[in-house]
Design a protein around this motif. Structure first.
Motif, PDB file in Angstrom:
ATOM      1  N   HIS A  86      85.316 -20.598  -7.159  1.00 28.48           N
ATOM      2  CA  HIS A  86      84.089 -19.862  -6.848  1.00 28.48           C
ATOM      3  C   HIS A  86      82.919 -20.338  -7.703  1.00 28.48           C
ATOM      4  N   GLY A 139      87.253 -13.144  -3.445  1.00 31.32           N
ATOM      5  CA  GLY A 139      85.932 -13.257  -2.828  1.00 31.32           C
ATOM      6  C   GLY A 139      84.859 -12.814  -3.797  1.00 31.32           C
ATOM      7  N   ASP A 192      79.301 -15.793  -1.489  1.00 28.92           N
ATOM      8  CA  ASP A 192      79.438 -15.569  -0.037  1.00 28.92           C
ATOM      9  C   ASP A 192      80.709 -16.181   0.529  1.00 28.92           C
ATOM     10  N   LYS A 193      81.678 -16.467  -0.334  1.00 28.95           N
ATOM     11  CA  LYS A 193      82.907 -17.120   0.123  1.00 28.95           C
ATOM     12  C   LYS A 193      84.136 -16.349  -0.319  1.00 28.95           C
ATOM     13  N   GLU A 207      89.364 -22.573   1.674  1.00 31.71           N
ATOM     14  CA  GLU A 207      88.084 -21.868   1.643  1.00 31.71           C
ATOM     15  C   GLU A 207      87.904 -21.111   2.948  1.00 31.71           C
ATOM     16  N   PRO A 240      85.048 -19.616   4.815  1.00 33.45           N
ATOM     17  CA  PRO A 240      83.596 -19.450   4.945  1.00 33.45           C
ATOM     18  C   PRO A 240      83.245 -18.497   6.075  1.00 33.45           C
TER      19      PRO A 240
END
Length: 407
Positions: free
Chosen positions: A69, A89, A93-94, A108, A110
């Motif tokens: 992150h 998380g 924003d991921k 990941e 997204p």
């Protein structure tokens, strides 16, 4: 005495020293002098660097650190079926899926356009739900990280997500005062629950799957019928909380809900009758986390943590504190370690501590995080405690010595 005699004696002395295994350099042995800029000299603690040039912290007790992150971490979930699979998380924003002990694998996830605020695995470990402050819930295949569907509808950020205990029905509370429910297999909207007046800050299905309990910033708790969307009980006003609810837990037989509030109070509600059956008032600041003890416990206990730097272990038979466990900073999160007598707390100073609920003492403290711990969870086999922090990392600590010790 002449200079030549002095030089001869010094040379003889040096040769004798050399025969004894020690070497001395004289001025005549210096070939040339080099000017060195002090800024080019290594720092005294450069020995604490690892091979990647990163600072090595001797106080880091973690056995695995996830650094994928690029922002603060808020959300965490451990798979109920795979003891190594973790989802995290945060503010970048991921979300990511990764495995404890396998630094080479990470997926990941997204898609969110704002911070990932919450994560939850389905009961069978097949699906992962992620909720974002963009008002969207995404459903992923937990084994591959593949996006299965996007569930939308709420008009503001998602506060939390939960799964039905026996199906792929997902529930989410929103900042827009509403509660939403979808069928993840069919990618279908099922129901929207309306009744709170402010953010729906916490909630869950009852363990038997028959009812839903939610708490709100409006200081109310609502018990819902998930099929009809009707509110069965609305708990509000004296003797309940005077400020917004921050956390909620439901006991294993689906009869009681415990809630904590910004006002520092803790209350227990009978879900069947909608009555407040106990008020636990010992915190002096916002209560951040509440948990009933495991169903296997012979003594009914509950644990609560707050920004007053206290973990309180409650005797539910007498509605009194059994132990008050002091922390250096606020207690942000807590979890029981399986069905054992131990529980873990995450602290605003970055530590994770293990407590014996029957003795009230801290048996171990893990260090490693450089900033506040936001959430903690335990692997399904209870071998590991996972924590996420404002310091942009998730860390894994070994907890196998604190398992299989039933209260």
């Amino acid at each position: 005495m002449s200079n030549n005699t002095n030089n001869t004696e010094m040379n003889n002395l040096a040769m004798e020293e050399e025969d004894e295994g020690e070497i001395f350099l004289g001025e005549s042995d210096v070939l040339r002098e080099i000017d060195v800029d002090e800024e080019d000299l290594p720092e005294a603690d450069d020995d604490d660097m690892d091979d990647d040039g990163e600072q090595f912290d001797e106080n880091d007790d973690s056995v695995h650190t996830f650094t994928g992150h690029k922002g603060e971490l808020y959300a965490l979930a451990c798979s109920p079926t795979d003891a190594t699979l973790v989802a995290t998380g945060g503010g970048d924003d991921k979300a990511f899926l990764w495995k404890i002990g396998n630094g080479d694998w990470a997926a990941e996830l997204p898609g969110h356009k704002d911070s990932v605020s919450c994560l939850a695995f389905s009961y069978d470990g097949q699906l992962l739900a992620s909720g974002g402050l963009d008002g969207v819930v995404q459903i992923f295949d937990a084994s591959s990280g593949t996006l299965k569907c996007v569930l939308d509808g709420p008009g503001a950020g998602i506060e939390w997500v939960r799964w039905h205990p026996r199906g792929h029905i997902v529930l989410a509370g929103s900042e827009d005062c509403s509660l939403w429910m979808w069928n993840a297999d069919k990618e279908a909207y099922l129901n929207m629950f309306s009744g709170h007046n402010l953010n729906v800050t916490c909630g869950d299905f009852t363990p038997d799957g028959k009812l839903i309990c939610t708490g709100s910033d409006d200081a109310s708790l609502i018990v819902w019928n998930p099929k009809t969307c009707e509110s069965i009980h609305i708990v509000k006003g004296h003797p309940y909380h005077t400020e917004g609810l921050t956390c909620l837990d439901i006991n294993s037989n689906s009869s009681l809900a415990i809630s904590g509030s910004k006002d520092g109070s803790v209350h227990i509600v009978n879900i069947v009758t909608g009555k407040v059956v106990s008020s636990l008032n010992s915190h002096t600041d916002s209560v951040e986390c509440v948990k009933f003890s495991p169903s296997s416990a012979t003594i009914p206990l509950a644990a609560t943590g707050g920004m007053d730097k206290k973990l309180i272990i409650w005797d539910l038979q007498h509605s009194t504190p059994r132990f008050i466990c002091e922390h250096e900073e606020g207690v942000t999160s807590l979890t029981w370690i399986g069905t054992s007598k131990y529980l873990a707390t995450g602290c605003a100073n970055g530590t994770v501590s293990i407590w014996d609920s029957l003795l009230g003492n801290c048996v171990h403290t893990y260090h490693g995080h450089q900033d506040a711990v936001q959430a903690i969870s335990v692997s399904t086999n209870t071998d590991f405690i996972v924590s996420v922090s404002v310091d942009n990392t998730a860390r894994v600590f070994e907890s196998s010595e604190f398992q299989n010790k039933v209260t």
